[in-house]
Write an enzyme that holds these catalytic residues in place. Structure first.
Site, PDB file in Angstrom:
ATOM      1  N   HIS A 212       0.837  -1.208   0.000  1.00 48.82           N
ATOM      2  CA  HIS A 212       0.000   0.000   0.000  1.00 48.82           C
ATOM      3  C   HIS A 212       0.875   1.262   0.000  1.00 48.82           C
ATOM      4  O   HIS A 212       0.586   2.228  -0.711  1.00 48.82           O
ATOM      5  CB  HIS A 212      -0.878   0.060   1.259  1.00 48.82           C
ATOM      6  CG  HIS A 212      -1.910  -1.019   1.376  1.00 48.82           C
ATOM      7  ND1 HIS A 212      -2.061  -1.782   2.512  1.00 48.82           N
ATOM      8  CD2 HIS A 212      -2.857  -1.455   0.510  1.00 48.82           C
ATOM      9  CE1 HIS A 212      -3.066  -2.631   2.353  1.00 48.82           C
ATOM     10  NE2 HIS A 212      -3.559  -2.468   1.134  1.00 48.82           N
TER      11      HIS A 212
ATOM     12  N   LYS B 131     -16.221  -7.393   6.792  1.00 54.05           N
ATOM     13  CA  LYS B 131     -14.936  -7.922   7.267  1.00 54.05           C
ATOM     14  C   LYS B 131     -14.760  -7.620   8.746  1.00 54.05           C
ATOM     15  O   LYS B 131     -14.995  -6.494   9.186  1.00 54.05           O
ATOM     16  CB  LYS B 131     -13.777  -7.261   6.493  1.00 54.05           C
ATOM     17  CG  LYS B 131     -13.645  -7.736   5.060  1.00 54.05           C
ATOM     18  CD  LYS B 131     -12.385  -7.138   4.429  1.00 54.05           C
ATOM     19  CE  LYS B 131     -12.244  -7.530   2.970  1.00 54.05           C
ATOM     20  NZ  LYS B 131     -11.141  -6.806   2.314  1.00 54.05           N
TER      21      LYS B 131
ATOM     22  N   ARG C 149      -2.757  -6.886  -7.924  1.00 50.63           N
ATOM     23  CA  ARG C 149      -1.647  -7.829  -7.792  1.00 50.63           C
ATOM     24  C   ARG C 149      -1.739  -8.958  -8.799  1.00 50.63           C
ATOM     25  O   ARG C 149      -0.733  -9.549  -9.154  1.00 50.63           O
ATOM     26  CB  ARG C 149      -1.633  -8.404  -6.371  1.00 50.63           C
ATOM     27  CG  ARG C 149      -1.218  -7.407  -5.309  1.00 50.63           C
ATOM     28  CD  ARG C 149      -1.588  -7.895  -3.946  1.00 50.63           C
ATOM     29  NE  ARG C 149      -3.016  -8.169  -3.892  1.00 50.63           N
ATOM     30  CZ  ARG C 149      -3.674  -8.575  -2.817  1.00 50.63           C
ATOM     31  NH1 ARG C 149      -3.040  -8.768  -1.691  1.00 50.63           N
ATOM     32  NH2 ARG C 149      -4.966  -8.791  -2.847  1.00 50.63           N
TER      33      ARG C 149
ATOM     34  N   SER D 274      -3.060  -7.802   3.371  1.00 44.99           N
ATOM     35  CA  SER D 274      -3.276  -7.552   4.801  1.00 44.99           C
ATOM     36  C   SER D 274      -3.685  -8.835   5.509  1.00 44.99           C
ATOM     37  O   SER D 274      -3.229  -9.115   6.625  1.00 44.99           O
ATOM     38  CB  SER D 274      -4.364  -6.492   4.998  1.00 44.99           C
ATOM     39  OG  SER D 274      -3.963  -5.278   4.437  1.00 44.99           O
TER      40      SER D 274
HETATM   41  O1  PNS Z   1      -9.326  -3.054   0.944  1.00 40.13           O
HETATM   42  P1  PNS Z   1     -10.644  -3.580   0.462  1.00 40.13           P
HETATM   43  O2  PNS Z   1     -11.405  -4.208   1.603  1.00 40.13           O
HETATM   44  O3  PNS Z   1     -10.495  -4.488  -0.716  1.00 40.13           O
HETATM   45  O4  PNS Z   1     -11.496  -2.307  -0.040  1.00 40.13           O
HETATM   46  C1  PNS Z   1     -12.797  -2.454  -0.566  1.00 40.13           C
HETATM   47  C2  PNS Z   1     -13.490  -1.076  -0.645  1.00 40.13           C
HETATM   48  C3  PNS Z   1     -13.478  -0.442   0.713  1.00 40.13           C
HETATM   49  C4  PNS Z   1     -12.761  -0.200  -1.621  1.00 40.13           C
HETATM   50  C5  PNS Z   1     -14.955  -1.288  -1.120  1.00 40.13           C
HETATM   51  O5  PNS Z   1     -15.572  -2.237  -0.290  1.00 40.13           O
HETATM   52  C6  PNS Z   1     -15.752   0.025  -1.099  1.00 40.13           C
HETATM   53  O6  PNS Z   1     -15.602   0.848  -1.957  1.00 40.13           O
HETATM   54  N1  PNS Z   1     -16.624   0.196  -0.077  1.00 40.13           N
HETATM   55  C7  PNS Z   1     -17.468   1.352   0.049  1.00 40.13           C
HETATM   56  C8  PNS Z   1     -18.926   1.004  -0.234  1.00 40.13           C
HETATM   57  C9  PNS Z   1     -19.277   1.230  -1.697  1.00 40.13           C
HETATM   58  O7  PNS Z   1     -19.203   2.320  -2.204  1.00 40.13           O
HETATM   59  N2  PNS Z   1     -19.697   0.149  -2.391  1.00 40.13           N
HETATM   60  C10 PNS Z   1     -20.097   0.242  -3.786  1.00 40.13           C
HETATM   61  C11 PNS Z   1     -18.944   0.044  -4.748  1.00 40.13           C
HETATM   62  S1  PNS Z   1     -18.700  -1.671  -5.055  1.00 40.13           S
END
Ligand code: PNS
Length: 162
Positions: free
Chosen positions: A17, A41, A90, A128
């Site tokens: 990151h 999560k 990745r 992570s």
């Molecule tokens: O690090 P992660 O857990 O892969 O991140 C995922 C994340 C936080 C980017 C995704 O879950 C997100 O954008 N959450 C916010 C809710 C949202 O807007 N959802 C609609 C788009 S799919």
């Protein structure tokens, strides 16, 4: 002013990151790291702990802001007047999920684009969840996370074992 948002769970932030932040901080005027409360999560670190670890690990970058958020990413982008979503990739496995998410976001906020950054080969295997599992089982994760995150992991492990 080009403002980008780098959203994620960051539980915890890894060297992968940080590498993406070092690279994207040179591409955009401002990068806002959005530490997301992900209801699906179970997190090891609190939102504030995750935010502090990112802040301290990016002290050398002067155009990075770190905030916590919950809700819809599209709404957050509007609030921050951001037009770019940064996501690290990745592998092709990441790509399948990420491409779908980018299309949903494109529907929700057509003026924004997702920019995918390929992980540096040094960190292609770093996640992570992998770091947490290895650390909890006593593995050395110093090559995968910043030193202060390694310390934070050791403290969490001590609390869990008490
Ligand atoms: O690090 P992660 O857990 O892969 O991140 C995922 C994340 C936080 C980017 C995704 O879950 C997100 O954008 N959450 C916010 C809710 C949202 O807007 N959802 C609609 C788009 S799919």
């Amino acid at each position: 002013m080009k403002i980008a948002v780098y959203p994620g769970s960051f539980d915890p932030v890894t060297r992968g990151h940080i590498d993406i932040l070092e690279r994207t901080s040179q591409m955009f005027d401002k990068v806002v790291v959005a530490v997301v409360h992900n209801v699906t999560k179970h997190a090891l670190f609190t939102l504030d702990e995750r935010k502090e670890m990112i802040k301290k690990s990016t002290k050398h970058l002067d155009n990075i802001e770190v905030e916590c958020f919950s809700g819809l990413l599209a709404d957050y982008l509007r609030q921050k007047e951001a037009t770019i979503i940064i996501r690290g990739l990745r592998s092709m496995v990441d790509f399948e999920y990420e491409s779908q998410m980018s299309m949903i976001n494109r529907q929700l906020i057509p003026q924004a684009d997702t920019v995918f950054i390929m992980s540096d080969p040094r960190y292609i295997f770093v996640s992570s969840s992998g770091v947490k599992e290895a650390a909890l089982l006593g593995g050395d994760v110093s090559s995968m996370v910043p030193p202060l995150v390694e310390k934070g992991l050791q403290e969490k492990i001590k609390q869990i074992k008490i």
